[in-house]
Design a protein around this motif. Structure first.
Motif, PDB file in Angstrom:
ATOM      1  N   PHE A 124     -36.719 123.017  53.478  1.00 37.05           N
ATOM      2  CA  PHE A 124     -35.283 122.858  53.256  1.00 37.05           C
ATOM      3  C   PHE A 124     -34.727 124.199  52.789  1.00 37.05           C
ATOM      4  O   PHE A 124     -35.321 124.859  51.931  1.00 37.05           O
ATOM      5  N   TYR A 126     -31.827 125.389  50.690  1.00 39.86           N
ATOM      6  CA  TYR A 126     -30.769 124.884  49.801  1.00 39.86           C
ATOM      7  C   TYR A 126     -29.731 125.982  49.660  1.00 39.86           C
ATOM      8  O   TYR A 126     -29.943 126.972  48.966  1.00 39.86           O
ATOM      9  N   VAL A 166     -31.102 122.474  56.703  1.00 38.87           N
ATOM     10  CA  VAL A 166     -30.193 123.125  55.763  1.00 38.87           C
ATOM     11  C   VAL A 166     -29.575 122.053  54.873  1.00 38.87           C
ATOM     12  O   VAL A 166     -29.106 121.026  55.368  1.00 38.87           O
ATOM     13  N   HIS A 167     -29.609 122.273  53.582  1.00 39.12           N
ATOM     14  CA  HIS A 167     -29.036 121.330  52.628  1.00 39.12           C
ATOM     15  C   HIS A 167     -27.993 122.060  51.807  1.00 39.12           C
ATOM     16  O   HIS A 167     -28.295 123.073  51.179  1.00 39.12           O
ATOM     17  N   ARG A 168     -26.768 121.554  51.805  1.00 41.58           N
ATOM     18  CA  ARG A 168     -25.686 122.237  51.094  1.00 41.58           C
ATOM     19  C   ARG A 168     -25.521 121.728  49.674  1.00 41.58           C
ATOM     20  O   ARG A 168     -25.478 120.527  49.451  1.00 41.58           O
TER      21      ARG A 168
ATOM     22  N   HIS B  18     -33.323 113.506  58.250  1.00 41.75           N
ATOM     23  CA  HIS B  18     -33.882 114.799  57.832  1.00 41.75           C
ATOM     24  C   HIS B  18     -34.735 114.658  56.572  1.00 41.75           C
ATOM     25  O   HIS B  18     -35.529 115.539  56.264  1.00 41.75           O
ATOM     26  N   TYR B  19     -34.503 113.572  55.851  1.00 48.11           N
ATOM     27  CA  TYR B  19     -35.143 113.441  54.537  1.00 48.11           C
ATOM     28  C   TYR B  19     -36.138 112.293  54.534  1.00 48.11           C
ATOM     29  O   TYR B  19     -35.842 111.222  55.054  1.00 48.11           O
ATOM     30  N   LEU B  27     -25.726 113.987  48.985  1.00 48.79           N
ATOM     31  CA  LEU B  27     -24.810 115.150  48.972  1.00 48.79           C
ATOM     32  C   LEU B  27     -24.248 115.449  50.359  1.00 48.79           C
ATOM     33  O   LEU B  27     -23.040 115.635  50.500  1.00 48.79           O
ATOM     34  N   PRO B  28     -25.096 115.512  51.396  1.00 47.55           N
ATOM     35  CA  PRO B  28     -24.524 115.715  52.731  1.00 47.55           C
ATOM     36  C   PRO B  28     -23.475 114.654  53.096  1.00 47.55           C
ATOM     37  O   PRO B  28     -22.420 114.994  53.630  1.00 47.55           O
ATOM     38  N   HIS B  31     -20.286 115.397  51.357  1.00 48.10           N
ATOM     39  CA  HIS B  31     -19.590 116.509  52.018  1.00 48.10           C
ATOM     40  C   HIS B  31     -18.864 116.024  53.279  1.00 48.10           C
ATOM     41  O   HIS B  31     -17.702 116.353  53.502  1.00 48.10           O
TER      42      HIS B  31
END
Lengths: 453, 165
Positions: A124, A126, A166-168, B18-19, B27-28, B31
């Protein structure tokens, strides 16, 4: 002595005319050749190269990267994760931004070499929430790399596979702390974890062994795999190997990013020659050498002691200008190399007000988990804000110091130190200015004096 | 019901796998929802919690923690001025005051014309080109008061429909 030439390793390409952040351009410039060679070697060899290189983490703590990797708990049988810390949030630091925006494939190549070496299952990145375009650039670059088989289920036909996502983040400084980052990635409030037992190498993401490395550190891994650990260890100075990106901001003629062999350049060379010296008519007053958490250095003060040069102990007697820009030298003078963010203040700046600015940052960013930090950072902010906007008292410096002294060492993570060190060092070194502030604040100010609080 | 757009729903369905643990996608999802709706409503909190099989409080506690997540709408354009030391040393406070003056607004609220929200935010990691400002997703460098006036003018010009002035 004139400043040495810049030695651009990580930033070799980013300012070249016509260099763009797409895969085609990266490939034209020799991109992914190091990965191609790396996957033909045994993973253990690559870890050894990084150990031999002496590479120290570029995020702030300067922990040896190879040691970090070798602490991974391999016996557990759990999957290994890599997290690239692209949270870049230490004030004064802006190096990772340029890597991500202008040369994302260099980072991805470094990631895949790191993953192959450590048999990582998933990565990931971050990235801080304030880099929305950076996240898009990375996602596009990862998609390009996946299409070309540099990332994905079987990279370059090796049978080894790793995905990068990609994790924001969403604007919280504490997510740069590695265990806070892990909590955030797990979807929780980013409260840092207590160590022991939660060392990421053993109990990291989803309680699995996890490597957390800074963006610049990962890019150096690519160059180490390319030139070999031994060659890398000859760049820079012993125990402070390789090149390092220094980000200079504040009151100099030419702020910006510069890359030098670690420790081959002094603070004076950096500020006076590379950055063109102070602004017209001004003099340097203070400099923070490694992001706002690092203790401030005062121009005019002397640092004396004995240090090891080769096998011998020698005396040193340095002014700020004489300090070599490496981890060990900056630690010897009581500060730190940190994240490489050098913030310069000239004689137009009131140190009370500069501290007020820093205290506002830390009080905003304390996660609130530990009482000394949550309350202490707020008190320090309130005291400095009162000094500037309300009544200042001669004893406020001592009061500030007494609060700061009760934070450091009493918190779960290093934020406690990060928020206490500015106050301790500002009050310690500019105590007279804090004492006199109540008398002087109404008086004349330099024309250039910036508003800071 | 949230009635999110098909594009947002598609992004949500893509990101969850993805997780290894669904909760990581919170969080995604926040957003994505904020990008579409402008803020996080009670309804959005409930919807995300149900989607990820967690309690609403586990979503709410993030919304109240992260500075970038909002519980209320903002103006059409979002002006974020960096407040932290390097930008302040180079005049960031003047820049912020100029934006407030240009739109006759305080910090955090919506300007009377509904056009902007001006915020003072912590370090944007572009200290070498201080003072910096983000307008929506775009970074603007070396924004002194004069440049702030010019940017404000651009925002106002873009807000007016053709021929309306």
């Amino acid at each position: 002595m004139p400043a040495p030439e810049q030695h651009r390793l990580v930033f070799r390409q980013i300012d070249e005319p016509g260099y763009s952040n797409d895969l085609a351009c990266y490939l034209r410039n020799g991109g992914y050749e190091v990965l191609r060679k790396a996957v033909r070697r045994r993973p253990e060899e690559l870890v050894d190269e990084v150990k031999k290189s002496g590479l120290r983490g570029r995020g702030g703590a300067g922990f040896p990267c190879g040691v970090k990797w070798s602490l991974l708990d391999r016996k557990s049988g759990k999957p290994v994760y890599l997290i690239v810390n692209a949270d870049e949030s230490e004030p004064g630091t802006f190096k990772d931004r340029y890597i991500i925006y202008r040369d994302p494939h260099q980072l991805i190549e470094g990631i895949m070499i790191t993953c192959f070496a450590n048999k990582v299952e998933q990565t990931f990145i971050y990235i801080r929430g304030e880099f929305p375009d950076g996240a898009k650039i990375l996602e596009r670059a990862i998609a390009e790399a996946r299409a070309a088989n540099f990332v994905g289920p079987s990279i370059l036909g090796t049978g080894y596979g790793c995905e990068i996502y990609v994790h924001r983040g969403a604007g919280a400084y504490i997510c740069g702390e590695e265990t806070g980052l892990i909590e955030s990635l797990e979807g929780k409030r980013p409260y840092p974890r207590i160590k022991p037992p939660y060392f990421p190498a053993v109990l990291g993401l989803y309680q699995c062994p996890t490597i957390v490395n800074n963006v610049e550190t990962i890019c150096h891994v690519k160059h180490i795999a390319d030139m070999g650990g031994e060659a890398f260890s000859k760049i820079g100075t012993p125990n402070n190997t390789g090149t390092r990106i220094l980000c200079v901001s504040g009151h100099v003629q030419r702020p910006g990013y510069y890359e030098f062999d670690v420790g081959k350049l002094t603070m004076g060379q950096l500020l006076n020659e590379v950055c063109g010296g102070p602004l017209p008519g001004r003099k340097f007053k203070a400099v923070i050498p490694g992001g706002t958490s690092a203790k401030v250095l005062k121009f005019g003060e002397r640092y004396k002691g004995r240090r090891k040069v080769g096998a011998e102990m020698v005396e040193y007697d340095w002014g700020v200008e004489d300090i070599p820009m490496d981890f060990d030298s900056l630690a010897m003078v009581g500060s730190m190399g940190g994240s490489g963010g050098v913030i310069v203040m000239d004689d137009s700046v009131s140190m009370v007000e500069a501290l007020g600015n820093i205290n506002a940052f830390y009080s905003h960013e304390s996660c609130g988990q530990c009482t000394p930090c949550r309350e202490g950072s707020l008190w320090m902010k309130r005291i400095t804000a009162r000094m500037v906007h309300g009544d200042a008292r001669p004893e406020d410096g001592a009061l500030l110091k007494s609060v700061a002294d009760q934070i450091a060492g009493r918190t779960i993570c290093a934020f406690g130190e990060a928020c206490a060190w500015p106050t301790q060092s500002f009050v310690g070194k500019f105590g007279d200015e804090f004492k006199a502030y109540s008398q002087e604040k109404g008086g004349p100010r330099p024309d250039a004096a910036p508003e800071l609080v | 019901m949230m009635n999110l757009s098909p594009e947002t729903l598609q992004k949500i369905e893509q990101v969850i796998p993805h997780y290894p643990v669904k909760r990581s996608a919170v969080l995604p999802l926040l957003h994505f929802v904020q990008e579409e709706r402008g803020f996080i409503s009670d309804e959005a909190i409930e919807w995300i919690a149900a989607k990820l099989e967690i309690q609403p409080v586990n979503v709410y506690e993030l919304v109240t923690f992260y500075p970038m997540l909002r519980r209320k709408p903002i103006g059409r354009r979002h002006i974020r001025v960096c407040r932290t030391l390097s930008c302040a040393l180079m005049g960031g406070y003047r820049t912020c005051a100029e934006f407030q003056r240009q739109f006759n607004t305080g910090l955090g609220g919506i300007s009377p014309d509904g056009e902007v929200t001006v915020e003072f935010v912590e370090c944007l990691a572009s200290c070498g080109t201080a003072p910096v400002v983000m307008i929506d997703d775009e970074l603007h460098e070396k924004v002194d008061a004069a440049r702030a006036r010019a940017l404000a003018q651009e925002i106002r010009a873009a807000a007016r429909p053709e021929g309306a002035r």
